[in-house]
Design a protein around this motif. Sequence first.
Motif, PDB file in Angstrom:
ATOM      1  N   UNK A 260       1.348  -0.929  -0.243  1.00 33.12           N
ATOM      2  CA  UNK A 260       0.173  -0.355  -0.484  1.00 33.12           C
ATOM      3  C   UNK A 260       0.531   1.058   0.178  1.00 33.12           C
ATOM      4  N   UNK A 261       1.784   1.231   0.890  1.00 31.32           N
ATOM      5  CA  UNK A 261       2.735   2.132   1.102  1.00 31.32           C
ATOM      6  C   UNK A 261       3.874   2.772  -0.490  1.00 31.32           C
ATOM      7  N   UNK A 262       4.258   1.589  -1.140  1.00 27.98           N
ATOM      8  CA  UNK A 262       5.241   1.609  -2.390  1.00 27.98           C
ATOM      9  C   UNK A 262       4.419   2.367  -3.283  1.00 27.98           C
ATOM     10  N   UNK A 263       2.624   1.770  -3.081  1.00 29.34           N
ATOM     11  CA  UNK A 263       1.549   2.446  -4.577  1.00 29.34           C
ATOM     12  C   UNK A 263       1.427   4.092  -4.302  1.00 29.34           C
ATOM     13  N   UNK A 264       0.828   3.875  -3.195  1.00 25.50           N
ATOM     14  CA  UNK A 264       0.885   5.646  -2.568  1.00 25.50           C
ATOM     15  C   UNK A 264       1.829   6.336  -3.133  1.00 25.50           C
ATOM     16  N   UNK A 265       3.015   5.924  -2.973  1.00 20.58           N
ATOM     17  CA  UNK A 265       4.629   6.738  -2.861  1.00 20.58           C
ATOM     18  C   UNK A 265       4.416   6.937  -5.079  1.00 20.58           C
ATOM     19  N   UNK A 266       4.120   5.584  -5.403  1.00 18.76           N
ATOM     20  CA  UNK A 266       4.514   5.540  -6.865  1.00 18.76           C
ATOM     21  C   UNK A 266       3.208   6.617  -7.676  1.00 18.76           C
ATOM     22  N   UNK A 267       2.464   6.518  -7.253  1.00 22.94           N
ATOM     23  CA  UNK A 267       1.314   7.134  -8.201  1.00 22.94           C
ATOM     24  C   UNK A 267       1.588   8.417  -7.152  1.00 22.94           C
ATOM     25  N   UNK A 268       1.613   8.886  -6.337  1.00 21.77           N
ATOM     26  CA  UNK A 268       2.200  10.695  -5.233  1.00 21.77           C
ATOM     27  C   UNK A 268       3.223  11.085  -6.613  1.00 21.77           C
TER      28      UNK A 268
ATOM     29  N   UNK B  81      -9.801  16.025 -19.544  1.00 17.80           N
ATOM     30  CA  UNK B  81     -10.892  15.640 -19.012  1.00 17.80           C
ATOM     31  C   UNK B  81     -10.744  14.732 -18.293  1.00 17.80           C
ATOM     32  N   UNK B  82     -10.114  13.273 -18.877  1.00 18.11           N
ATOM     33  CA  UNK B  82      -9.598  12.042 -17.830  1.00 18.11           C
ATOM     34  C   UNK B  82      -9.608  12.118 -15.780  1.00 18.11           C
ATOM     35  N   UNK B  83      -9.347  11.723 -15.515  1.00 14.30           N
ATOM     36  CA  UNK B  83      -8.653  11.818 -14.078  1.00 14.30           C
ATOM     37  C   UNK B  83      -7.767  11.090 -13.996  1.00 14.30           C
ATOM     38  N   UNK B  84      -7.543  11.412 -13.058  1.00 13.44           N
ATOM     39  CA  UNK B  84      -5.708  11.018 -13.111  1.00 13.44           C
ATOM     40  C   UNK B  84      -5.226   9.558 -12.903  1.00 13.44           C
ATOM     41  N   UNK B  85      -6.363   8.683 -12.486  1.00 18.19           N
ATOM     42  CA  UNK B  85      -6.101   7.320 -11.999  1.00 18.19           C
ATOM     43  C   UNK B  85      -6.331   6.940 -13.482  1.00 18.19           C
ATOM     44  N   UNK B  86      -7.331   7.581 -14.789  1.00 19.35           N
ATOM     45  CA  UNK B  86      -6.846   6.977 -16.154  1.00 19.35           C
ATOM     46  C   UNK B  86      -5.686   7.492 -16.620  1.00 19.35           C
ATOM     47  N   UNK B  87      -5.050   8.027 -15.967  1.00 19.80           N
ATOM     48  CA  UNK B  87      -3.551   9.151 -16.760  1.00 19.80           C
ATOM     49  C   UNK B  87      -3.464   7.728 -16.336  1.00 19.80           C
ATOM     50  N   UNK B  88      -3.018   7.714 -15.017  1.00 24.15           N
ATOM     51  CA  UNK B  88      -2.120   7.065 -14.301  1.00 24.15           C
ATOM     52  C   UNK B  88      -1.281   5.053 -14.499  1.00 24.15           C
ATOM     53  N   UNK B  89      -2.955   4.961 -15.134  1.00 22.09           N
ATOM     54  CA  UNK B  89      -3.311   3.713 -15.835  1.00 22.09           C
ATOM     55  C   UNK B  89      -2.603   3.678 -17.006  1.00 22.09           C
ATOM     56  N   UNK B  90      -2.918   4.675 -17.975  1.00 23.90           N
ATOM     57  CA  UNK B  90      -2.592   4.572 -19.301  1.00 23.90           C
ATOM     58  C   UNK B  90      -0.773   4.821 -19.096  1.00 23.90           C
ATOM     59  N   UNK B  91      -0.148   5.240 -18.292  1.00 19.07           N
ATOM     60  CA  UNK B  91       1.359   5.298 -18.650  1.00 19.07           C
ATOM     61  C   UNK B  91       2.334   4.106 -17.973  1.00 19.07           C
ATOM     62  N   UNK B  92       1.303   3.700 -16.895  1.00 19.99           N
ATOM     63  CA  UNK B  92       1.817   1.882 -16.365  1.00 19.99           C
ATOM     64  C   UNK B  92       1.599   0.917 -17.963  1.00 19.99           C
ATOM     65  N   UNK B  93       0.585   1.029 -18.494  1.00 13.36           N
ATOM     66  CA  UNK B  93       0.343   0.121 -19.578  1.00 13.36           C
ATOM     67  C   UNK B  93       1.558   0.279 -20.698  1.00 13.36           C
ATOM     68  N   UNK B  94       2.711   1.184 -20.838  1.00 18.18           N
ATOM     69  CA  UNK B  94       3.082   1.675 -21.455  1.00 18.18           C
ATOM     70  C   UNK B  94       4.345   1.253 -20.788  1.00 18.18           C
ATOM     71  N   UNK B  95       4.829   2.324 -19.409  1.00 15.92           N
ATOM     72  CA  UNK B  95       6.167   2.025 -19.645  1.00 15.92           C
ATOM     73  C   UNK B  95       6.159   1.001 -17.398  1.00 15.92           C
ATOM     74  N   UNK B  96       5.055   0.262 -17.219  1.00 20.71           N
ATOM     75  CA  UNK B  96       5.494  -0.643 -16.372  1.00 20.71           C
ATOM     76  C   UNK B  96       5.538  -0.139 -15.323  1.00 20.71           C
ATOM     77  N   UNK B  97       5.167  -1.273 -14.125  1.00 21.88           N
ATOM     78  CA  UNK B  97       5.097  -0.828 -12.548  1.00 21.88           C
ATOM     79  C   UNK B  97       5.843  -0.261 -12.170  1.00 21.88           C
ATOM     80  N   UNK B  98       7.157  -2.175 -12.253  1.00 23.59           N
ATOM     81  CA  UNK B  98       8.182  -2.291 -11.748  1.00 23.59           C
ATOM     82  C   UNK B  98       9.461  -0.748 -11.212  1.00 23.59           C
ATOM     83  N   UNK B  99       9.854  -0.404 -12.311  1.00 23.78           N
ATOM     84  CA  UNK B  99      10.644   0.394 -11.377  1.00 23.78           C
ATOM     85  C   UNK B  99      10.049   1.830 -10.965  1.00 23.78           C
ATOM     86  N   UNK B 100       8.786   2.153 -11.068  1.00 23.54           N
ATOM     87  CA  UNK B 100       8.748   3.580 -11.295  1.00 23.54           C
ATOM     88  C   UNK B 100       9.115   4.501 -10.243  1.00 23.54           C
ATOM     89  N   UNK B 101       9.435   3.550  -9.065  1.00 27.53           N
ATOM     90  CA  UNK B 101      10.193   3.856  -7.626  1.00 27.53           C
ATOM     91  C   UNK B 101      10.958   4.391  -8.088  1.00 27.53           C
TER      92      UNK B 101
END
Length: 644
Positions: free
Chosen positions: A195-203, A218-238
């Motif tokens: 939970x802490x890592x995900x919140x840090x990554x989203x912030x 017009x999209x939500x920040x969540x929509x944008x975040x998901x679009x980003x993750x779909x391209x760049x992935x989550x593992x190395x975001x932090x």
Amino acid sequence: MSKAEYIKARKKAQKTYRTQLLKGTYPYLQALDDIVSFAEIVSEVDLGLVEIPLDAVVGTKTAGRKQAFASNFMPLLDDSTEFAGKWISLYNAHIEEGIRDPIKAVEFMNRFYVVEGNKRVSVLKYVDAVSIQAHVTRLVPQKNDSKENHIYYEFMDFYKMSEINYLTFSQEGCYTKLLTLLDKTMDSPWSDDEKMDFRSAFTHFLDIYKEKGGLKLPLTPGDAFLTYLNIYGYEDLLKKSYAELREELPAIWKDFEIYPAKRSVELVTAPEKKSDEKPRMTRILSLPSAPLHIAFIHDRTPEESSWTYSHELGRHYLEDTFAGNVITCSQIAGKDPEESSEVIKKAIEAGNTIIFTTSPKLLNASVKAALKYPSIRILNCSLNSCFGHLRTYYGRMYEAKFLTGILAGILSPETSIGYLADYPIYGSTASINAFALGVRMVNPDARIYLEWSCVKDNRIAAYFDARHISYVSGQDLLTPGHGSRQFGLYDVRDGEITNVAMPVWHWGKFYERIIKSILNGTWKKGDTQKKDKSINYFWGMSSGMIDLILSKHVPSNTQQLLEMIKGQISTGAFHPFSCEIYSQDGTLRNAKGSVLEEYQIGSMDWLLDNVCGTFPAYETLTDEAKRIVRLQGVGKYQELGEIR
């Protein structure tokens, strides 16, 4: 000093109030009681003490105090009122020691309405705080058919495991897609560290997204975040710095602007005409003064994979065709996206200016590389991909499968014919259906019995034996040294295997045409950076990259028939998907007299009505198959929720 802050807050309230009036919208806080009077509440859930995002606090529970605040929660009452005095006292307390007392709130449809603590919310919103502690009661609406209701019920399932309430989406299925990208399911609770890592990554992402003006979209920040993750992935975001994010986000800004739409797909179904038919002297002058350096990145070795082996044959064909003018190398990507990205990076640093990644599993790594190195030409072998940042390529293997279906229908003494498929991905489904159509053309009563090689503990031979199947369409090609003869269309009668026909991927023909288009300049005509389109090469028999080899066991008259139909397919005089077609559920998929469009064929997620068998359940797939299906699995998996 504190009174001055109140006056500033009131000015913000008055500005918002006037703006709302000019727009014809309600200028005060929303009252939840007014909203839920139109909704049927089926239950109330005590969520306890939770931290709630202040930007999701949008109103009050009752109408009592709503006119004391503008819709942005800033105070409207005069600074000489008792209300103003209490607001100022709260502001002073926050500056000195912080507001610690939690508020009481009701959550409805992932929005929060204050029961007690409006002024605390007002002060914290004024100082741009992010969240506030609250005792929360959730009002659960009755299920209905609205999109918003479906999204909310998906959110509640997500919240049970993650306790994350700050992430909202505007489209159905997004929480499921997010969990897939995180390699999690709706059934697995999140640890405190997760939970802490995900919140840090989203912030981390949100800071730069806001900085670039993303909140105006017009999209939500969540929509944008998901679009980003779909391209760049989550593992190395932090691990990424703000500088890296500032470089990455502008490269995909168009994806944010057009959301939820994807970049349109431009299917290139044949090589450009006459692109390589220049006079001999022109062709000589077009050759580069220095050799082109081209890297082929595979997900497995040729010894492990017939798919890699076929691409390696194409690479050697390319070297022979452009002897002395191209230098190629072959590399194996790592087992995870980060390792794959590193392999591509090293290939580019070694001087390769053209990169072919030969597996759908390398799509995301390829997209990231294309965004980071826009001057490098990167192509990924996959179908039905809507990334406008690189080109993809695949072959219309269904044309060859249609011909093998005709052959199986003619030769089989039984009305039961076997088909062994590899993965339930786009392209594979078209081949199954084309084979079934070919069989039906000459043997209307025949049924196609479908099995999958990608499921755990499969019993393929026993399945076909139990149905007295004589002819099977198996793998297209085997790896070198593999002792089995179960490839192509084969006859399994009398305990012996006889190979009858073999569909062929001639990747060298494709690679040759692409390199020629780069050398003679026609590649630039389809520049994806200018078109905002995803260019997908989807060539067939007419290009030479797909073919069918017949064995001596095929009667000469049958060979003549197949060659005639093959010629008609190659010239466009006949199309396999040009008849009346029904799927297994009885749905009419193509009317008599019409032809399915290539994009419809490439995105098939249904099976023909003479096919016996289904798409395998996600849980039954091998780990290798699961990885591929997550990237390119047919839409049926998303609809059934099997990929969570």
